[in-house]
Design an enzyme around this catalytic site. Structure first.
Site, mmCIF file in Angstrom:
data_model
loop_
_atom_site.group_PDB
_atom_site.id
_atom_site.type_symbol
_atom_site.label_atom_id
_atom_site.label_comp_id
_atom_site.label_asym_id
_atom_site.label_seq_id
_atom_site.Cartn_x
_atom_site.Cartn_y
_atom_site.Cartn_z
ATOM 1 C CB CYS A 2 -0.959 -0.046 1.187
ATOM 2 S SG CYS A 2 -2.292 1.164 1.143
ATOM 3 C CG HIS A 3 -0.403 4.996 1.277
ATOM 4 N ND1 HIS A 3 -1.573 4.295 1.034
ATOM 5 C CD2 HIS A 3 -0.601 6.246 0.764
ATOM 6 C CE1 HIS A 3 -2.445 5.082 0.407
ATOM 7 N NE2 HIS A 3 -1.876 6.266 0.225
ATOM 8 N N GLY A 4 3.129 1.812 2.240
ATOM 9 C CA GLY A 4 4.373 1.473 2.926
ATOM 10 C C GLY A 4 5.639 1.909 2.203
#
Length: 224
Positions: free
Chosen positions: A111-113
């Site tokens: 994801c936004h990791g």
């Protein structure tokens, strides 16, 4: 079969993590025998999110001041809108992922990791899948953004988000499993019980009975 028995996994996370991106991979890791540690910049409990709605809290097992990347065999970085943004503002978190990558530890990120990897200066020349909203961030950092359910690039596996969770978890386990030979080599050897040859049993039995008889005789003499 517990494929990841003894594997030490650091889950790098702060407040605002996408709940399913932590709970689902961690559940799989623990079922496979991994030793999972929730690592955060601060102590206590951190709040998860279900997109924009508050989720459940999880307890922090260790802070970034208490552990280092070399204490682990693999790293998991969940996403969420807030979690990776907080992590990328932590010098300790950035040092942790830099050290993990330098040690060639397998890193699973979703994801936004990838924001954390971007701020750590690790993305240039690498390929990543991520939430579509940060594809420009990946590209601007010199990375190659790929729309793929689970993308492998060296010691990294990445994924766009929860909709690709099954593929992400599968890719994560496969990546982490490659570390297992080192884990097995590190495990202390358990000495095997020495077996007595069957031919020696009569002699050992006779010796044991003789010792018992001498002990009994000594006790009788002591009572006189």
């Amino acid at each position: 079969m517990r494929k990841l028995k003894g594997l030490r996994v650091a889950v790098l996370v702060a407040d605002g993590f996408e709940q399913i991106e932590l709970t689902a991979p961690v559940k799989k890791l623990e079922r496979q025998g991994a030793d999972v540690t929730i690592v955060s910049p601060y102590r206590g409990r951190i709040r998860g999110m279900n997109h924009l709605m508050p989720g459940k809290k999880v307890s922090v097992d260790a802070t970034l001041r208490e552990v280092k990347a070399a204490d682990f065999d693999a790293v998991l970085i969940p996403g969420g809108l807030v979690n990776p943004d907080l992590l990328r503002q932590s010098a300790l978190a950035l040092d942790f992922v830099r050290d993990a990558d330098a040690l060639d530890l397998p890193i699973a990120v979703i994801c936004h990791g990838p924001w954390v990897l971007i701020s750590a200066g690790l993305v240039e020349g690498r390929s990543l899948a991520s939430w579509p909203g940060i594809r420009d961030d990946v590209r601007n950092a010199g990375g190659r953004w790929v729309d793929q359910a689970a993308l492998r690039d060296g010691n990294w596996v990445s994924s766009p988000g929860p909709r690709q969770m099954f593929a992400f978890i599968k890719g994560m386990v496969e990546l982490f499993e490659e570390k297992m030979p080192e884990v097995v080599a590190r495990a202390p050897l358990v000495p095997q019980r020495q077996r007595v040859p069957r031919a020696l049993w009569p002699k050992l039995l006779a010796g044991t009975l003789a010792t018992a008889a001498l002990g009994l005789g000594a006790r009788r003499l002591a009572l006189r």
